[in-house]
Design an enzyme around this catalytic site. Sequence first.
Site, PDB file in Angstrom:
ATOM      1  N   HIS A  76       5.366 -33.014 -26.110  1.00 55.35           N
ATOM      2  CA  HIS A  76       4.983 -33.803 -24.943  1.00 55.35           C
ATOM      3  C   HIS A  76       3.702 -33.274 -24.303  1.00 55.35           C
ATOM      4  O   HIS A  76       3.423 -33.566 -23.152  1.00 55.35           O
ATOM      5  CB  HIS A  76       6.136 -33.827 -23.930  1.00 55.35           C
ATOM      6  CG  HIS A  76       7.391 -34.396 -24.532  1.00 55.35           C
ATOM      7  ND1 HIS A  76       7.540 -35.728 -24.798  1.00 55.35           N
ATOM      8  CD2 HIS A  76       8.517 -33.791 -24.982  1.00 55.35           C
ATOM      9  CE1 HIS A  76       8.732 -35.938 -25.368  1.00 55.35           C
ATOM     10  NE2 HIS A  76       9.335 -34.767 -25.488  1.00 55.35           N
ATOM     11  N   CYS A 113       0.857  -1.171   0.000  1.00 57.78           N
ATOM     12  CA  CYS A 113       0.000   0.000   0.000  1.00 57.78           C
ATOM     13  C   CYS A 113       0.900   1.229   0.000  1.00 57.78           C
ATOM     14  O   CYS A 113       2.096   1.141   0.273  1.00 57.78           O
ATOM     15  CB  CYS A 113      -0.878   0.003   1.235  1.00 57.78           C
ATOM     16  SG  CYS A 113      -1.861  -1.497   1.375  1.00 57.78           S
ATOM     17  N   ASN A 153       0.536  -0.061   6.033  1.00 62.63           N
ATOM     18  CA  ASN A 153       1.019  -0.857   4.911  1.00 62.63           C
ATOM     19  C   ASN A 153       1.629  -2.114   5.496  1.00 62.63           C
ATOM     20  O   ASN A 153       2.476  -2.017   6.377  1.00 62.63           O
ATOM     21  CB  ASN A 153       2.093  -0.068   4.135  1.00 62.63           C
ATOM     22  CG  ASN A 153       2.791  -0.919   3.080  1.00 62.63           C
ATOM     23  OD1 ASN A 153       2.225  -1.879   2.574  1.00 62.63           O
ATOM     24  ND2 ASN A 153       4.020  -0.553   2.751  1.00 62.63           N
ATOM     25  N   GLY A 154       1.202  -3.286   5.014  1.00 63.07           N
ATOM     26  CA  GLY A 154       1.782  -4.524   5.527  1.00 63.07           C
ATOM     27  C   GLY A 154       0.719  -5.401   6.135  1.00 63.07           C
ATOM     28  O   GLY A 154      -0.453  -5.349   5.736  1.00 63.07           O
ATOM     29  N   LYS A 214       2.671  -3.397  -7.701  1.00 61.61           N
ATOM     30  CA  LYS A 214       4.074  -3.261  -8.089  1.00 61.61           C
ATOM     31  C   LYS A 214       4.998  -3.922  -7.083  1.00 61.61           C
ATOM     32  O   LYS A 214       6.034  -4.455  -7.448  1.00 61.61           O
ATOM     33  CB  LYS A 214       4.409  -1.774  -8.237  1.00 61.61           C
ATOM     34  CG  LYS A 214       5.790  -1.497  -8.798  1.00 61.61           C
ATOM     35  CD  LYS A 214       5.891  -1.909 -10.237  1.00 61.61           C
ATOM     36  CE  LYS A 214       7.281  -1.713 -10.806  1.00 61.61           C
ATOM     37  NZ  LYS A 214       7.436  -2.513 -12.043  1.00 61.61           N
ATOM     38  N   LYS A 244       4.370 -10.900 -19.934  1.00 57.82           N
ATOM     39  CA  LYS A 244       3.970  -9.520 -20.267  1.00 57.82           C
ATOM     40  C   LYS A 244       2.596  -9.514 -20.900  1.00 57.82           C
ATOM     41  O   LYS A 244       1.735  -8.731 -20.522  1.00 57.82           O
ATOM     42  CB  LYS A 244       4.952  -8.873 -21.260  1.00 57.82           C
ATOM     43  CG  LYS A 244       6.271  -8.367 -20.772  1.00 57.82           C
ATOM     44  CD  LYS A 244       6.255  -7.329 -19.704  1.00 57.82           C
ATOM     45  CE  LYS A 244       6.093  -7.934 -18.361  1.00 57.82           C
ATOM     46  NZ  LYS A 244       7.182  -7.938 -17.445  1.00 57.82           N
ATOM     47  N   GLU A 272      -0.265 -10.599 -18.381  1.00 56.05           N
ATOM     48  CA  GLU A 272      -0.560  -9.743 -17.225  1.00 56.05           C
ATOM     49  C   GLU A 272      -1.169  -8.408 -17.611  1.00 56.05           C
ATOM     50  O   GLU A 272      -1.874  -7.812 -16.812  1.00 56.05           O
ATOM     51  CB  GLU A 272       0.683  -9.543 -16.346  1.00 56.05           C
ATOM     52  CG  GLU A 272       1.756  -8.676 -16.950  1.00 56.05           C
ATOM     53  CD  GLU A 272       2.957  -8.509 -16.042  1.00 56.05           C
ATOM     54  OE1 GLU A 272       2.808  -8.538 -14.822  1.00 56.05           O
ATOM     55  OE2 GLU A 272       4.062  -8.329 -16.576  1.00 56.05           O
ATOM     56  N   TRP A 288      -3.851  -1.947  -1.560  1.00 53.78           N
ATOM     57  CA  TRP A 288      -3.878  -3.185  -2.353  1.00 53.78           C
ATOM     58  C   TRP A 288      -4.331  -4.251  -1.375  1.00 53.78           C
ATOM     59  O   TRP A 288      -3.617  -4.580  -0.433  1.00 53.78           O
ATOM     60  CB  TRP A 288      -2.484  -3.490  -2.901  1.00 53.78           C
ATOM     61  CG  TRP A 288      -2.456  -4.637  -3.850  1.00 53.78           C
ATOM     62  CD1 TRP A 288      -2.748  -4.603  -5.184  1.00 53.78           C
ATOM     63  CD2 TRP A 288      -2.092  -5.990  -3.556  1.00 53.78           C
ATOM     64  NE1 TRP A 288      -2.594  -5.858  -5.724  1.00 53.78           N
ATOM     65  CE2 TRP A 288      -2.201  -6.727  -4.753  1.00 53.78           C
ATOM     66  CE3 TRP A 288      -1.703  -6.662  -2.401  1.00 53.78           C
ATOM     67  CZ2 TRP A 288      -1.919  -8.082  -4.817  1.00 53.78           C
ATOM     68  CZ3 TRP A 288      -1.424  -8.015  -2.469  1.00 53.78           C
ATOM     69  CH2 TRP A 288      -1.533  -8.707  -3.675  1.00 53.78           C
ATOM     70  N   ARG A 330       1.699   1.542  -6.234  1.00 55.07           N
ATOM     71  CA  ARG A 330       1.941   0.527  -5.211  1.00 55.07           C
ATOM     72  C   ARG A 330       0.669  -0.261  -4.879  1.00 55.07           C
ATOM     73  O   ARG A 330       0.741  -1.315  -4.260  1.00 55.07           O
ATOM     74  CB  ARG A 330       2.453   1.193  -3.932  1.00 55.07           C
ATOM     75  CG  ARG A 330       3.823   1.783  -4.072  1.00 55.07           C
ATOM     76  CD  ARG A 330       4.228   2.472  -2.789  1.00 55.07           C
ATOM     77  NE  ARG A 330       4.448   1.532  -1.716  1.00 55.07           N
ATOM     78  CZ  ARG A 330       5.594   0.939  -1.467  1.00 55.07           C
ATOM     79  NH1 ARG A 330       6.628   1.176  -2.219  1.00 55.07           N
ATOM     80  NH2 ARG A 330       5.711   0.117  -0.456  1.00 55.07           N
ATOM     81  N   GLU A 374       9.189 -14.494 -20.297  1.00 52.76           N
ATOM     82  CA  GLU A 374       8.967 -13.086 -19.979  1.00 52.76           C
ATOM     83  C   GLU A 374       7.956 -12.465 -20.950  1.00 52.76           C
ATOM     84  O   GLU A 374       7.065 -11.736 -20.534  1.00 52.76           O
ATOM     85  CB  GLU A 374      10.307 -12.333 -20.007  1.00 52.76           C
ATOM     86  CG  GLU A 374      10.234 -10.848 -19.759  1.00 52.76           C
ATOM     87  CD  GLU A 374       9.597 -10.453 -18.427  1.00 52.76           C
ATOM     88  OE1 GLU A 374       9.345 -11.315 -17.574  1.00 52.76           O
ATOM     89  OE2 GLU A 374       9.305  -9.249 -18.267  1.00 52.76           O
TER      90      GLU A 374
HETATM   91  C1  F6R Z   1       5.819  -8.685 -13.916  1.00 57.04           C
HETATM   92  C2  F6R Z   1       6.370  -8.239 -12.655  1.00 57.04           C
HETATM   93  C3  F6R Z   1       6.370  -9.209 -11.532  1.00 57.04           C
HETATM   94  C4  F6R Z   1       7.590  -8.969 -10.645  1.00 57.04           C
HETATM   95  C5  F6R Z   1       7.505  -9.847  -9.391  1.00 57.04           C
HETATM   96  C6  F6R Z   1       8.733  -9.709  -8.525  1.00 57.04           C
HETATM   97  O1  F6R Z   1       5.866  -7.673 -14.874  1.00 57.04           O
HETATM   98  O2  F6R Z   1       6.760  -7.126 -12.514  1.00 57.04           O
HETATM   99  O3  F6R Z   1       6.331 -10.527 -11.981  1.00 57.04           O
HETATM  100  O4  F6R Z   1       8.744  -9.262 -11.370  1.00 57.04           O
HETATM  101  O5  F6R Z   1       6.367  -9.484  -8.654  1.00 57.04           O
HETATM  102  O6  F6R Z   1       8.907  -8.399  -8.126  1.00 57.04           O
HETATM  103  P1  F6R Z   1      10.282  -7.869  -7.583  1.00 57.04           P
HETATM  104  O7  F6R Z   1      11.246  -7.875  -8.712  1.00 57.04           O
HETATM  105  O8  F6R Z   1       9.995  -6.501  -7.081  1.00 57.04           O
HETATM  106  O9  F6R Z   1      10.718  -8.822  -6.518  1.00 57.04           O
END
Ligand code: F6R
Length: 612
Positions: free
Chosen positions: A508, A2, A100-101, A607, A489, A492, A74, A27, A485
């Site tokens: 397989h 948060c 937050n937490g 994030k 992308k 998500e 969040w 966040r 990756e």
């Molecule tokens: C995807 C993305 C997430 C982060 C994951 C780890 O675009 O950003 O998959 O890579 O949540 O986050 P960090 O790197 O902050 O530990």
Amino acid sequence: MCGIIGYVGARPCKELVLSGLEHLEYRGYDSSGLVLVGEHGLDRARAVGPVKALRAVAGGVSETATAGMGHTRWATHGGVEERNAHPFLSEDGRFAVLMNGIFENYIDLRAQVTAKGHTLTSDTDTEALVHMIEEEYDGDIAETCRRIFPRLEGHFAFLAMAIDEPDRIVAARLAWPPLVVGRGEGENYIASFTPAFLEQTRMIQIVDESELVIVTADNVEFRAIADGSPREHEIERADDSIEVAAKGGYESFMLKEIHEQPTAIADTIAERFHHGELHLDGFGLSDDDLREINRVLIVGCGTALHSGLVGRYLIEEWGGVATEADVASEWRYRNGVFDPKTLVLAISQSGETADTLAAMQIAKERGARVVAVTNIMGSAIARAADGVLYTRAGLEIGVAASKTFTAQVTLMTLIALHLGAVRGHLSPEDVALIGGELRELPDLVQQLLDDKELDAQLDMLADRFCHDRFFLYLGRHLGLPICQEGALKLKEISYIPTDAYAAGEMKHGPIALLGEDTPVVAVATDSHVFEKMASNLEEVRARGAHVIAVATAGNTSIEAHAEHVLYVPRTRPELQPILAVIPLQLLAYKITGRLGLDVDRPRNLAKTVTVE
Ligand code: F6R
């Protein structure tokens, strides 16, 4: 995950709090709220949705208040509903709290306050705290919070206010959720992250774990939670500019960040090479220690793990040391076997990811040497490690990682080179040669980003495939983590289901997914597995699927195996991942745009993921 901001000063602060929340919105953004010290008591507004929803309802809240605090949420405990949005008020309306937490013992805390006759209005863990404060308040909000603090378990940062002490905000934190103070002239701020107040002041003080902070207009006082003794913190100047937190002319943060990749890569390499020699400081391990290492374990989540998977190939190739990479949330519950000769690399853009932090802590307890790879200075993961290597991607605001991924892969490349050099697997000439090619990458990435033909091709592909219901990504060797990756992308941000598979594994199982029209994205850049990839693509085409291949400029043989080819500039195969991922980021971006979705704030994501 948060966002928190608090202000105490002489100016009317509603707008300061709202704009601070807007800077923190990345966040967490499923609801938000604020509370201000109004003429007749604590004045609160809350709303589900982005901060603009809060703006819409904040009209009725005091325009003259000069102290207040806000929160962007969040959801962890309790659904996305206004009654679960912070701040929480005590029943008598005299106290307010936001957090937050997580309070891990929230069930007990809620039971305790309920047993004392309080009525809980939310499903959250946080609300219990405001009732505890109401119960125990003795005229000093700071000391009341300090007394209550030891009963709170988990990892958290909270702010609290009492209407009887309208000129102060009290804050405290435990474990990794961060808090930072912003020092102004006759006013002070406290927030979870500097962008919340950078427009107002750059002078900051970092709050330590288990510390209590009392913020007033003219002073900020730090105390140890344990005994209330005073603590001192230097005032530092924040490097982050507020400009990075603005979109800078791009239609979204993600697009801006995709275009910042040349800089992110260059900054991550910068100063680490002198006259062709690599100097990678920060390991916290001597060269002798690194020579003794007999195993490398890489842990991370999501995109960070994908960069680790690229690193795995490179460290084995150049460092000559057995390397594995694992999902942090899985690894932490395995009975991993290792010894002090194991080097653990924990990768996390935010430096706050709960699972990665837990995995590295377990590894440390079991005797491994742990090095953090992160983008955030002073983050929890950086603080907990034996050594820290920073990516220098700058602040990333788009929830889907882009520039931090390529910066991480760059840093993994440097780590592999460094291990190769100190362990004698690479000669100084090899390091200088590869280093030279690495330093050309920012220009090659820029070339790709400026490539009008590629852009038009991606537009065409986005138009053609944006309504498809499934994408399969196929790759081998270093192409595989890039497919993973690319697939992450797309899923998500566009919510289109994707799967990423080792091309050799396709027969397989996943081959059953292929229909006449399935788009199959393949990373088939030049390498020792190119021919194998080409045969796998034939198997795909035989089922009528559409192949979109990322390939190396100049290798037109791929055109016999793919319907569409996205060429990336030529470099040595080990460095291709950084180039190959760019068209995949852009494809995901453009498809999402066609679907009218918000690329910067995909649903359900945050994030920073500070919960398990
Ligand atoms: C995807 C993305 C997430 C982060 C994951 C780890 O675009 O950003 O998959 O890579 O949540 O986050 P960090 O790197 O902050 O530990």
